[in-house]
Design a protein around this motif. Structure first.
Motif, PDB file in Angstrom:
ATOM      1  N   LEU A  24       0.819  -1.205   0.000  1.00 42.71           N
ATOM      2  CA  LEU A  24       0.000   0.000   0.000  1.00 42.71           C
ATOM      3  C   LEU A  24       0.860   1.265   0.000  1.00 42.71           C
ATOM      4  O   LEU A  24       0.431   2.305  -0.499  1.00 42.71           O
ATOM      5  CB  LEU A  24      -0.930  -0.015   1.220  1.00 42.71           C
ATOM      6  CG  LEU A  24      -2.113   0.924   1.211  1.00 42.71           C
ATOM      7  CD1 LEU A  24      -3.018   0.656   0.019  1.00 42.71           C
ATOM      8  CD2 LEU A  24      -2.899   0.783   2.494  1.00 42.71           C
ATOM      9  N   GLU A  25       2.062   1.184   0.509  1.00 44.48           N
ATOM     10  CA  GLU A  25       2.963   2.327   0.553  1.00 44.48           C
ATOM     11  C   GLU A  25       3.645   2.622  -0.787  1.00 44.48           C
ATOM     12  O   GLU A  25       4.266   3.674  -0.934  1.00 44.48           O
ATOM     13  CB  GLU A  25       4.027   2.110   1.627  1.00 44.48           C
ATOM     14  CG  GLU A  25       3.468   2.086   3.034  1.00 44.48           C
ATOM     15  CD  GLU A  25       4.512   1.720   4.071  1.00 44.48           C
ATOM     16  OE1 GLU A  25       5.690   1.532   3.699  1.00 44.48           O
ATOM     17  OE2 GLU A  25       4.140   1.617   5.249  1.00 44.48           O
ATOM     18  N   GLN A  26       3.522   1.722  -1.741  1.00 52.47           N
ATOM     19  CA  GLN A  26       4.171   1.922  -3.043  1.00 52.47           C
ATOM     20  C   GLN A  26       3.517   3.076  -3.793  1.00 52.47           C
ATOM     21  O   GLN A  26       2.291   3.103  -3.932  1.00 52.47           O
ATOM     22  CB  GLN A  26       4.088   0.642  -3.884  1.00 52.47           C
ATOM     23  CG  GLN A  26       4.787  -0.551  -3.277  1.00 52.47           C
ATOM     24  CD  GLN A  26       6.273  -0.312  -3.130  1.00 52.47           C
ATOM     25  OE1 GLN A  26       6.933   0.192  -4.028  1.00 52.47           O
ATOM     26  NE2 GLN A  26       6.799  -0.673  -1.967  1.00 52.47           N
ATOM     27  N   PRO A  27       4.307   4.026  -4.286  1.00 52.66           N
ATOM     28  CA  PRO A  27       3.730   5.196  -4.953  1.00 52.66           C
ATOM     29  C   PRO A  27       3.150   4.892  -6.338  1.00 52.66           C
ATOM     30  O   PRO A  27       2.292   5.619  -6.822  1.00 52.66           O
ATOM     31  CB  PRO A  27       4.920   6.153  -5.060  1.00 52.66           C
ATOM     32  CG  PRO A  27       6.115   5.272  -5.047  1.00 52.66           C
ATOM     33  CD  PRO A  27       5.751   4.094  -4.178  1.00 52.66           C
ATOM     34  N   ASN A  28       3.593   3.833  -6.971  1.00 59.34           N
ATOM     35  CA  ASN A  28       3.151   3.526  -8.337  1.00 59.34           C
ATOM     36  C   ASN A  28       2.062   2.457  -8.384  1.00 59.34           C
ATOM     37  O   ASN A  28       1.898   1.785  -9.389  1.00 59.34           O
ATOM     38  CB  ASN A  28       4.348   3.081  -9.181  1.00 59.34           C
ATOM     39  CG  ASN A  28       5.013   1.841  -8.630  1.00 59.34           C
ATOM     40  OD1 ASN A  28       4.763   1.442  -7.502  1.00 59.34           O
ATOM     41  ND2 ASN A  28       5.881   1.246  -9.413  1.00 59.34           N
ATOM     42  N   LEU A  29       1.303   2.339  -7.343  1.00 62.82           N
ATOM     43  CA  LEU A  29       0.286   1.288  -7.248  1.00 62.82           C
ATOM     44  C   LEU A  29      -0.924   1.573  -8.129  1.00 62.82           C
ATOM     45  O   LEU A  29      -1.582   0.650  -8.601  1.00 62.82           O
ATOM     46  CB  LEU A  29      -0.127   1.117  -5.784  1.00 62.82           C
ATOM     47  CG  LEU A  29      -0.750  -0.193  -5.386  1.00 62.82           C
ATOM     48  CD1 LEU A  29       0.150  -1.360  -5.717  1.00 62.82           C
ATOM     49  CD2 LEU A  29      -1.063  -0.190  -3.909  1.00 62.82           C
ATOM     50  N   ASP A  35      -7.810  -2.170  -4.465  1.00 61.27           N
ATOM     51  CA  ASP A  35      -7.878  -3.608  -4.193  1.00 61.27           C
ATOM     52  C   ASP A  35      -7.074  -3.990  -2.957  1.00 61.27           C
ATOM     53  O   ASP A  35      -7.507  -4.828  -2.157  1.00 61.27           O
ATOM     54  CB  ASP A  35      -7.392  -4.402  -5.407  1.00 61.27           C
ATOM     55  CG  ASP A  35      -8.300  -4.246  -6.601  1.00 61.27           C
ATOM     56  OD1 ASP A  35      -9.517  -4.059  -6.412  1.00 61.27           O
ATOM     57  OD2 ASP A  35      -7.790  -4.306  -7.742  1.00 61.27           O
ATOM     58  N   VAL A  36      -5.910  -3.391  -2.814  1.00 65.63           N
ATOM     59  CA  VAL A  36      -5.077  -3.688  -1.646  1.00 65.63           C
ATOM     60  C   VAL A  36      -5.759  -3.202  -0.375  1.00 65.63           C
ATOM     61  O   VAL A  36      -5.781  -3.904   0.636  1.00 65.63           O
ATOM     62  CB  VAL A  36      -3.668  -3.063  -1.807  1.00 65.63           C
ATOM     63  CG1 VAL A  36      -2.850  -3.222  -0.533  1.00 65.63           C
ATOM     64  CG2 VAL A  36      -2.938  -3.691  -2.988  1.00 65.63           C
ATOM     65  N   ASP A  37      -6.333  -2.012  -0.443  1.00 62.98           N
ATOM     66  CA  ASP A  37      -7.055  -1.481   0.712  1.00 62.98           C
ATOM     67  C   ASP A  37      -8.236  -2.384   1.077  1.00 62.98           C
ATOM     68  O   ASP A  37      -8.471  -2.679   2.250  1.00 62.98           O
ATOM     69  CB  ASP A  37      -7.535  -0.058   0.417  1.00 62.98           C
ATOM     70  CG  ASP A  37      -8.005   0.662   1.652  1.00 62.98           C
ATOM     71  OD1 ASP A  37      -7.328   0.555   2.699  1.00 62.98           O
ATOM     72  OD2 ASP A  37      -9.055   1.328   1.581  1.00 62.98           O
ATOM     73  N   GLN A  38      -8.956  -2.855   0.072  1.00 63.74           N
ATOM     74  CA  GLN A  38     -10.081  -3.765   0.302  1.00 63.74           C
ATOM     75  C   GLN A  38      -9.607  -5.077   0.916  1.00 63.74           C
ATOM     76  O   GLN A  38     -10.238  -5.611   1.829  1.00 63.74           O
ATOM     77  CB  GLN A  38     -10.828  -4.031  -1.012  1.00 63.74           C
ATOM     78  CG  GLN A  38     -12.028  -4.935  -0.869  1.00 63.74           C
ATOM     79  CD  GLN A  38     -13.161  -4.296  -0.101  1.00 63.74           C
ATOM     80  OE1 GLN A  38     -13.355  -3.082  -0.189  1.00 63.74           O
ATOM     81  NE2 GLN A  38     -13.900  -5.084   0.640  1.00 63.74           N
ATOM     82  N   ALA A  39      -8.487  -5.590   0.435  1.00 64.01           N
ATOM     83  CA  ALA A  39      -7.931  -6.830   0.979  1.00 64.01           C
ATOM     84  C   ALA A  39      -7.575  -6.662   2.450  1.00 64.01           C
ATOM     85  O   ALA A  39      -7.830  -7.565   3.261  1.00 64.01           O
ATOM     86  CB  ALA A  39      -6.712  -7.257   0.174  1.00 64.01           C
ATOM     87  N   LEU A  40      -7.006  -5.514   2.796  1.00 64.88           N
ATOM     88  CA  LEU A  40      -6.678  -5.246   4.203  1.00 64.88           C
ATOM     89  C   LEU A  40      -7.934  -5.200   5.070  1.00 64.88           C
ATOM     90  O   LEU A  40      -7.960  -5.772   6.164  1.00 64.88           O
ATOM     91  CB  LEU A  40      -5.923  -3.926   4.329  1.00 64.88           C
ATOM     92  CG  LEU A  40      -4.427  -3.989   4.060  1.00 64.88           C
ATOM     93  CD1 LEU A  40      -3.859  -2.589   3.892  1.00 64.88           C
ATOM     94  CD2 LEU A  40      -3.720  -4.731   5.170  1.00 64.88           C
ATOM     95  N   GLU A  41      -8.960  -4.544   4.579  1.00 63.89           N
ATOM     96  CA  GLU A  41     -10.218  -4.470   5.333  1.00 63.89           C
ATOM     97  C   GLU A  41     -10.812  -5.857   5.542  1.00 63.89           C
ATOM     98  O   GLU A  41     -11.254  -6.198   6.645  1.00 63.89           O
ATOM     99  CB  GLU A  41     -11.215  -3.583   4.605  1.00 63.89           C
ATOM    100  CG  GLU A  41     -10.896  -2.113   4.662  1.00 63.89           C
ATOM    101  CD  GLU A  41     -11.919  -1.264   3.923  1.00 63.89           C
ATOM    102  OE1 GLU A  41     -13.085  -1.702   3.801  1.00 63.89           O
ATOM    103  OE2 GLU A  41     -11.551  -0.166   3.482  1.00 63.89           O
ATOM    104  N   GLU A  42     -10.824  -6.656   4.494  1.00 68.02           N
ATOM    105  CA  GLU A  42     -11.396  -8.000   4.599  1.00 68.02           C
ATOM    106  C   GLU A  42     -10.551  -8.886   5.500  1.00 68.02           C
ATOM    107  O   GLU A  42     -11.094  -9.699   6.255  1.00 68.02           O
ATOM    108  CB  GLU A  42     -11.565  -8.602   3.213  1.00 68.02           C
ATOM    109  CG  GLU A  42     -12.649  -7.901   2.414  1.00 68.02           C
ATOM    110  CD  GLU A  42     -12.883  -8.504   1.040  1.00 68.02           C
ATOM    111  OE1 GLU A  42     -12.452  -9.648   0.800  1.00 68.02           O
ATOM    112  OE2 GLU A  42     -13.505  -7.823   0.219  1.00 68.02           O
ATOM    113  N   LEU A  43      -9.241  -8.741   5.437  1.00 66.81           N
ATOM    114  CA  LEU A  43      -8.363  -9.515   6.300  1.00 66.81           C
ATOM    115  C   LEU A  43      -8.613  -9.157   7.755  1.00 66.81           C
ATOM    116  O   LEU A  43      -8.725 -10.041   8.615  1.00 66.81           O
ATOM    117  CB  LEU A  43      -6.901  -9.258   5.937  1.00 66.81           C
ATOM    118  CG  LEU A  43      -5.910 -10.036   6.777  1.00 66.81           C
ATOM    119  CD1 LEU A  43      -5.394 -11.216   5.971  1.00 66.81           C
ATOM    120  CD2 LEU A  43      -4.791  -9.154   7.204  1.00 66.81           C
ATOM    121  N   ASP A  44      -8.744  -7.864   8.039  1.00 66.43           N
ATOM    122  CA  ASP A  44      -9.026  -7.432   9.406  1.00 66.43           C
ATOM    123  C   ASP A  44     -10.374  -7.955   9.892  1.00 66.43           C
ATOM    124  O   ASP A  44     -10.504  -8.391  11.037  1.00 66.43           O
ATOM    125  CB  ASP A  44      -8.981  -5.910   9.504  1.00 66.43           C
ATOM    126  CG  ASP A  44      -7.574  -5.354   9.354  1.00 66.43           C
ATOM    127  OD1 ASP A  44      -6.592  -6.122   9.480  1.00 66.43           O
ATOM    128  OD2 ASP A  44      -7.450  -4.137   9.105  1.00 66.43           O
TER     129      ASP A  44
END
Length: 57
Positions: A24-29, A35-44
């Motif tokens: 998520l910290e990568q500037p070129n994402l 999608d990464v943010d959603q994955a983090l939410e679902e994982l939590d």
């Protein structure tokens, strides 16, 4: 599937959280950030539900 197997799998999945945070910290994402943010939410959410179902004694 027994509870020990579920615990092992949840632990393995939860260990990937740090990788997602680094990604998520990568500037070129670009749009993959969503999608990464959603994955983090679902994982939590998954870990939270697991902890409710199998409270640490």
């Amino acid at each position: 599937m027994n509870s020990d197997t579920i615990k092992e799998r949840i632990t393995a999945i939860a260990s990937k959280r740090e990788f997602l945070l680094q990604l998520l910290e990568q500037p070129n994402l670009g749009t993959l950030r969503i999608d990464v943010d959603q994955a983090l939410e679902e994982l939590d959410d998954l870990v939270e539900e697991f902890n409710k179902t199998f409270p640490k004694a």
